[in-house]
Design an enzyme around this catalytic site. Structure first.
Site, PDB file in Angstrom:
ATOM      1  N   GLU A  37       0.915  -1.025  -0.054  1.00 35.09           N
ATOM      2  CA  GLU A  37      -0.062   0.236  -0.009  1.00 35.09           C
ATOM      3  C   GLU A  37       1.042   1.060   0.136  1.00 35.09           C
ATOM      4  OE1 GLU A  37      -2.802  -0.679   3.499  1.00 35.09           O
ATOM      5  OE2 GLU A  37      -4.284  -1.895   1.847  1.00 35.09           O
ATOM      6  N   GLU A  43      -5.774  -7.625  -0.804  1.00 37.21           N
ATOM      7  CA  GLU A  43      -5.875  -7.815   0.760  1.00 37.21           C
ATOM      8  C   GLU A  43      -8.222  -7.239   0.281  1.00 37.21           C
ATOM      9  OE1 GLU A  43      -4.935  -5.205   3.242  1.00 37.21           O
ATOM     10  OE2 GLU A  43      -2.467  -5.482   3.160  1.00 37.21           O
TER      11      GLU A  43
HETATM   12  O1  AHR Z   1      -5.023  -5.728   6.706  1.00 36.91           O
HETATM   13  C1  AHR Z   1      -4.978  -4.613   7.920  1.00 36.91           C
HETATM   14  C2  AHR Z   1      -3.897  -3.763   7.256  1.00 36.91           C
HETATM   15  O2  AHR Z   1      -4.712  -3.036   6.155  1.00 36.91           O
HETATM   16  C3  AHR Z   1      -3.271  -4.635   6.350  1.00 36.91           C
HETATM   17  O3  AHR Z   1      -1.927  -3.697   7.195  1.00 36.91           O
HETATM   18  C4  AHR Z   1      -2.873  -3.257   5.152  1.00 36.91           C
HETATM   19  O4  AHR Z   1      -2.130  -3.466   3.781  1.00 36.91           O
HETATM   20  C5  AHR Z   1      -4.325  -3.121   4.972  1.00 36.91           C
HETATM   21  O5  AHR Z   1      -4.768  -1.151   4.909  1.00 36.91           O
END
Ligand code: AHR
Length: 508
Positions: A173, A292
């Site tokens: 990210e 994610e």
């Molecule tokens: O999954 C929780 C968090 O969400 C992760 O660390 C991050 O990459 C995202 O913003």
């Protein structure tokens, strides 16, 4: 009663299904590692301190690849802290989650755990506080046979054979201002290019994913992907997408629209990748790693993400999932499967406790959250080729998306064992749905293997330690098969997986 149709043809294929679509994620965050997968002293812990109950549930979940060690944690992580004799490892302050990291669990422990869990590892390199040099050194430590300082160090640490980790994320990210050492697209694109280049020189067999947007609502969305890929298109294989769904409006009808938004997100990012490819007149296609994704909104406040006093493994974002969340997770899986020509990797975030399908009590039990079930069902029955399905169904309109068909489905055909699986969501909150499925060319004489539904009359019902099976799959008896046609009745607000098999005589 609603009526709908679903038509597929054996010869119209979206893509072979890449089983890495059933990935999950383990981050050094909250109780995902400590108190989740690793808890020496727990009644079920093995000689390595891995919780046996969590290992068993991980296998049952059917996850195929697991991303590690973060997440935001990655952007401040020194991989060297987590290898070598455990009593010599430094204790550090983790600036991603304001927690104390003991480093008792690191790369080699994760690799050992991966083997026991029967999953492929997917690692990230820190492109926040670190860069290309650390990344190539870490890769050399992990994947080089021997005869160099770092590969020999791995051997010294007790791991004679290379870990052979194939999939690597170039940071996490990096578009997000919350990230440790957040970068602009220009800055990150250059770093991603140079890091990818040297990593490939160390190990040409790896696959690399550049960071895409953290969310479709990011202000830089679209231009971020384009600019980053404009730099590193030739050196990377994947671009990542992250998304977390919410039901802030507290309306299930609105909530179902997020599945359509995910489908749009996937198609948009694929189009941006292709635009960069077109500019270069390249034949190469960049694939998507949705590394994610999940429902996350009930615990999305700052107090859910930080506990004062720099505690070790505090409970963070331990979202409790209900029936409607499970339907959204099921729908999101259908969206990914229908885009299987571009989505080759996806990771439900995370695996345990931290927005996880598995929940544990430190020193106590482990149980399945509601979202465990659609994932496990899809993974168990998702083998083979995704067919291009045509659905005919009434739809409704919502603020989240203008046209939401009540029926949302995918069909997967597995020539290896002659089975065809329909995964279908009925998004009507009030009406059952009779779906006529036409399986053209897939064998006229079919038998039912199973029909399973996930449904609960209360959309807010949850699974708890005391009542772990409140929301759980059941058999659906309302299925009839006639030649190539199958008729199935779906309960309102239900997720369904139905597998049929061509009998040898009727096989086309
Ligand atoms: O999954 C929780 C968090 O969400 C992760 O660390 C991050 O990459 C995202 O913003």
């Amino acid at each position: 009663m609603l009526n709908a149709k679903l038509i597929v043809d054996r010869d119209f294929v979206v893509s072979e299904l890449d089983r890495r679509i059933f990935g999950t994620f383990v981050e050094h965050m909250g109780r995902c590692v400590y108190g989740g997968i690793y808890e020496p002293g727990h009644a079920t812990a093995d000689e390595d301190g891995f919780r046996g109950d969590v290992l068993e549930l991980t296998r049952e979940l059917g996850t195929t690849i697991i991303r590690y060690p973060g997440g935001n944690f990655l952007s401040g992580y020194n991989w060297e802290d987590g290898v070598g004799p455990a009593d010599k490892r430094p204790v550090r302050r983790d600036l991603a989650w304001f927690s104390t990291e003991t480093n008792q669990f690191g790369t080699n422990e994760f690799m050992k755990w991966s083997k026991k869990a029967n999953i492929e590892p997917m690692f990230g390199v820190n492109l926040g506080t670190k860069g290309a040099d650390e990344a190539r050194q870490f890769l050399e430590y992990c994947n080089h046979e021997g005869g160099s300082a770092l590969s020999d160090l791995r051997k010294e640490h007790g791991y004679e054979k290379p870990h052979d980790i194939k999939f690597w994320c170039l940071g996490n990210e990096m578009d997000g201002p919350w990230q440790i050492c957040h970068k602009t697209a220009e800055e990150y694109g250059r770093v991603a290019l140079e890091t990818a280049k040297v990593m490939r020189w160390v190990d040409p067999t790896i696959q690399l994913a550049a960071c895409g947007s953290s969310h479709r609502n990011m202000p830089t969305y679209g231009s971020w992907e384009y600019q980053v890929l404009d730099h590193c298109y030739d050196e990377v294989d994947f671009i990542s997408l992250h998304t977390y769904f919410n039901n802030h409006a507290d309306s299930a009808a609105e909530y179902f629209g997020v599945i359509e938004l995910l489908d749009a997100f996937i198609k948009e990012v694929a189009a941006i990748c292709d635009a960069v490819g077109a500019k270069r007149r390249s034949h190469k296609k960049i694939m998507l790693s949705l590394d994610e994704w999940n429902v996350w909104y009930k615990t999305h406040k700052i107090e859910n993400m930080r506990v004062p006093g720099w505690p070790e493994a505090p409970p963070l974002i331990e979202e409790v999932y209900n029936t409607e969340d499970a339907l959204i997770v099921g729908g999101a899986l259908i969206a990914m499967l229908n885009n299987a020509d571009r989505v080759k990797v996806a990771c439900l975030a995370q695996l345990v406790n931290v927005i996880g399908p598995i929940m544990t009590e430190t020193g106590g039990d482990a149980w399945r959250q509601t979202i465990f079930h659609p994932f496990a069902l899809a993974s168990k029955h998702g083998h083979g080729r995704v067919l291009r399905s045509v659905a005919e169904s009434d739809s409704y309109s919502a603020k989240t998306f203008p046209e939401i068909p009540y029926l949302y489905a995918t069909v997967i055909d597995n020539p290896a064992d002659g089975t065809t699986t329909v995964i279908a969501l009925n998004r009507s909150l009030t009406d059952s749905m009779e779906v006529e499925v036409e399986l053209r060319g897939l064998g006229a004489d079919r038998e039912l293997v199973h029909a399973t539904e996930l449904h609960h009359s209360n959309l807010k019902a949850v699974n708890t330690k005391e009542a772990p099976n409140t929301v759980a799959p059941k058999a659906n008896k309302d299925v009839t098969i006639n030649g190539e046609r199958m008729t199935v009745r779906l309960k309102p607000a239900s997720f369904n997986v139905i597998t049929t098999k061509a009998t040898p005589a009727g096989n086309a």
